[in-house]
Every structure is written in structure tokens, then in C-alpha cells.
Design a protein around this motif. Sequence first.
Motif, PDB file in Angstrom:
ATOM      1  N   LEU A   1       0.810  -1.210   0.000  1.00 41.38           N
ATOM      2  CA  LEU A   1       0.000   0.000   0.000  1.00 41.38           C
ATOM      3  C   LEU A   1       0.850   1.270   0.000  1.00 41.38           C
ATOM      4  O   LEU A   1       0.497   2.253  -0.661  1.00 41.38           O
ATOM      5  N   ASP A   2       1.979   1.253   0.694  1.00 39.82           N
ATOM      6  CA  ASP A   2       2.835   2.444   0.724  1.00 39.82           C
ATOM      7  C   ASP A   2       3.266   2.854  -0.684  1.00 39.82           C
ATOM      8  O   ASP A   2       3.262   4.046  -1.019  1.00 39.82           O
ATOM      9  N   ASN A   3       3.638   1.891  -1.502  1.00 44.24           N
ATOM     10  CA  ASN A   3       4.046   2.183  -2.876  1.00 44.24           C
ATOM     11  C   ASN A   3       2.862   2.689  -3.703  1.00 44.24           C
ATOM     12  O   ASN A   3       3.014   3.607  -4.515  1.00 44.24           O
ATOM     13  N   VAL A   4       1.701   2.111  -3.514  1.00 40.17           N
ATOM     14  CA  VAL A   4       0.500   2.559  -4.226  1.00 40.17           C
ATOM     15  C   VAL A   4       0.216   4.020  -3.880  1.00 40.17           C
ATOM     16  O   VAL A   4       0.005   4.857  -4.762  1.00 40.17           O
ATOM     17  N   VAL A   5       0.236   4.355  -2.603  1.00 40.86           N
ATOM     18  CA  VAL A   5      -0.029   5.732  -2.169  1.00 40.86           C
ATOM     19  C   VAL A   5       1.035   6.681  -2.720  1.00 40.86           C
ATOM     20  O   VAL A   5       0.719   7.781  -3.177  1.00 40.86           O
ATOM     21  N   ARG A   6       2.270   6.244  -2.729  1.00 38.92           N
ATOM     22  CA  ARG A   6       3.361   7.064  -3.277  1.00 38.92           C
ATOM     23  C   ARG A   6       3.127   7.365  -4.760  1.00 38.92           C
ATOM     24  O   ARG A   6       3.313   8.490  -5.217  1.00 38.92           O
ATOM     25  N   ARG A   7       2.688   6.372  -5.516  1.00 40.03           N
ATOM     26  CA  ARG A   7       2.410   6.584  -6.949  1.00 40.03           C
ATOM     27  C   ARG A   7       1.237   7.544  -7.149  1.00 40.03           C
ATOM     28  O   ARG A   7       1.236   8.348  -8.087  1.00 40.03           O
ATOM     29  N   ILE A   8       0.252   7.481  -6.267  1.00 38.69           N
ATOM     30  CA  ILE A   8      -0.877   8.418  -6.337  1.00 38.69           C
ATOM     31  C   ILE A   8      -0.390   9.838  -6.036  1.00 38.69           C
ATOM     32  O   ILE A   8      -0.759  10.796  -6.729  1.00 38.69           O
ATOM     33  N   GLU A   9       0.454   9.972  -5.028  1.00 38.96           N
ATOM     34  CA  GLU A   9       1.015  11.288  -4.694  1.00 38.96           C
ATOM     35  C   GLU A   9       1.772  11.880  -5.877  1.00 38.96           C
ATOM     36  O   GLU A   9       1.633  13.071  -6.190  1.00 38.96           O
ATOM     37  N   ILE A  10       2.562  11.069  -6.553  1.00 39.54           N
ATOM     38  CA  ILE A  10       3.324  11.532  -7.723  1.00 39.54           C
ATOM     39  C   ILE A  10       2.370  11.987  -8.824  1.00 39.54           C
ATOM     40  O   ILE A  10       2.558  13.041  -9.431  1.00 39.54           O
ATOM     41  N   ALA A  11       1.325  11.203  -9.078  1.00 39.84           N
ATOM     42  CA  ALA A  11       0.345  11.569 -10.116  1.00 39.84           C
ATOM     43  C   ALA A  11      -0.354  12.879  -9.758  1.00 39.84           C
ATOM     44  O   ALA A  11      -0.626  13.706 -10.639  1.00 39.84           O
ATOM     45  N   LEU A  12      -0.625  13.091  -8.480  1.00 44.84           N
ATOM     46  CA  LEU A  12      -1.267  14.341  -8.057  1.00 44.84           C
ATOM     47  C   LEU A  12      -0.333  15.532  -8.243  1.00 44.84           C
ATOM     48  O   LEU A  12      -0.766  16.606  -8.663  1.00 44.84           O
ATOM     49  N   ILE A  13       0.935  15.337  -7.941  1.00 41.24           N
ATOM     50  CA  ILE A  13       1.912  16.415  -8.158  1.00 41.24           C
ATOM     51  C   ILE A  13       1.985  16.746  -9.641  1.00 41.24           C
ATOM     52  O   ILE A  13       1.988  17.919 -10.023  1.00 41.24           O
ATOM     53  N   GLU A  14       1.993  15.715 -10.483  1.00 36.02           N
ATOM     54  CA  GLU A  14       2.047  15.939 -11.931  1.00 36.02           C
ATOM     55  C   GLU A  14       0.794  16.667 -12.411  1.00 36.02           C
ATOM     56  O   GLU A  14       0.870  17.571 -13.240  1.00 36.02           O
ATOM     57  N   SER A  15      -0.373  16.303 -11.869  1.00 37.64           N
ATOM     58  CA  SER A  15      -1.622  16.963 -12.298  1.00 37.64           C
ATOM     59  C   SER A  15      -1.664  18.402 -11.812  1.00 37.64           C
ATOM     60  O   SER A  15      -2.246  19.262 -12.473  1.00 37.64           O
ATOM     61  N   GLU A  16      -1.051  18.679 -10.692  1.00 39.99           N
ATOM     62  CA  GLU A  16      -0.989  20.048 -10.161  1.00 39.99           C
ATOM     63  C   GLU A  16      -0.150  20.929 -11.076  1.00 39.99           C
ATOM     64  O   GLU A  16      -0.472  22.085 -11.309  1.00 39.99           O
ATOM     65  N   ASN A  17       0.915  20.370 -11.618  1.00 43.20           N
ATOM     66  CA  ASN A  17       1.806  21.133 -12.492  1.00 43.20           C
ATOM     67  C   ASN A  17       1.168  21.412 -13.846  1.00 43.20           C
ATOM     68  O   ASN A  17       1.582  22.326 -14.543  1.00 43.20           O
TER      69      ASN A  17
END
Length: 122
Positions: free
Chosen positions: A104-120
Motif C-alpha cells: 500500500l505504501d508504494n501505491v499511495v506514493r504513486r498516487i502522490e506523484i500523479a497528483l503532483i504531476e496533475s498540479e503542475n
Amino acid sequence: MGSKISDKKTHQQARQLRHNLTQAEARLWAHIRAHQIGDVHFRRQYAIGKYIVDFCAPRRKLIIEIDGSQHLANEKLDNERTSYLNSKGHKVLRFWYHDVMTDLDNVVRRIEIALIESENIE
């Protein structure tokens, strides 16, 4: 939100599904609900057109799908679904059920990265 999100039948099905989450969906929901990741609002079992997605951050146009073994046999349908969602401006992240349950930690990390990318992109 623009256009009509879904028809009445799909919306009712989504409402029913919210009360019957799989173990993996419930596990991930506990980590993304209530603005826990980057203060982003996620919805569960969210209707878009004729489809119901597992999770969606509507303002970020990010969809999260959790795939079980049945998706191996439905690859063509999943690709059509993803193409439709992409055509509506959504990015679709797919995770295997097993990964949500065991990493789950890796899944959440990948979601965080996708959110950062969508913010940019905004």
C-alpha cells in the motif's frame, strides 16, 4: 464539471457500490479519503458517463482503479473504458488488488506523484 456526468441508473448503481467496497478498495479509501493526500478530495465509486470508477479526484481529473484477476479476461473492455475516460480529460491509474493489499505504501506514493504531476498541469 461541464457535461452530464452519468445517467440515473449508473448513478444509482454507484451509490449501491459505495456500500459494498472490496477489501482493497476499503483499504485504499482509508488512506485517500478526507483530503489525506495533498488536500485533494477523492470520491469513491464515481459515475462518469456509463462507467463507475473506483476512485476519482474530480478537480484533478485523476481516476484510480483497482483491478482484480477478472481484469485479465476483460483487457479489451478495460482499454475501451480507459480510452473513454482519457477522452474526457481524465488520467487513469490502475493498481492490482494484490498490490493494494501487500504494498500500500508504494501505491499511495504513486498516487502522490500523479497528483503532483496533475498540479503542475493546471
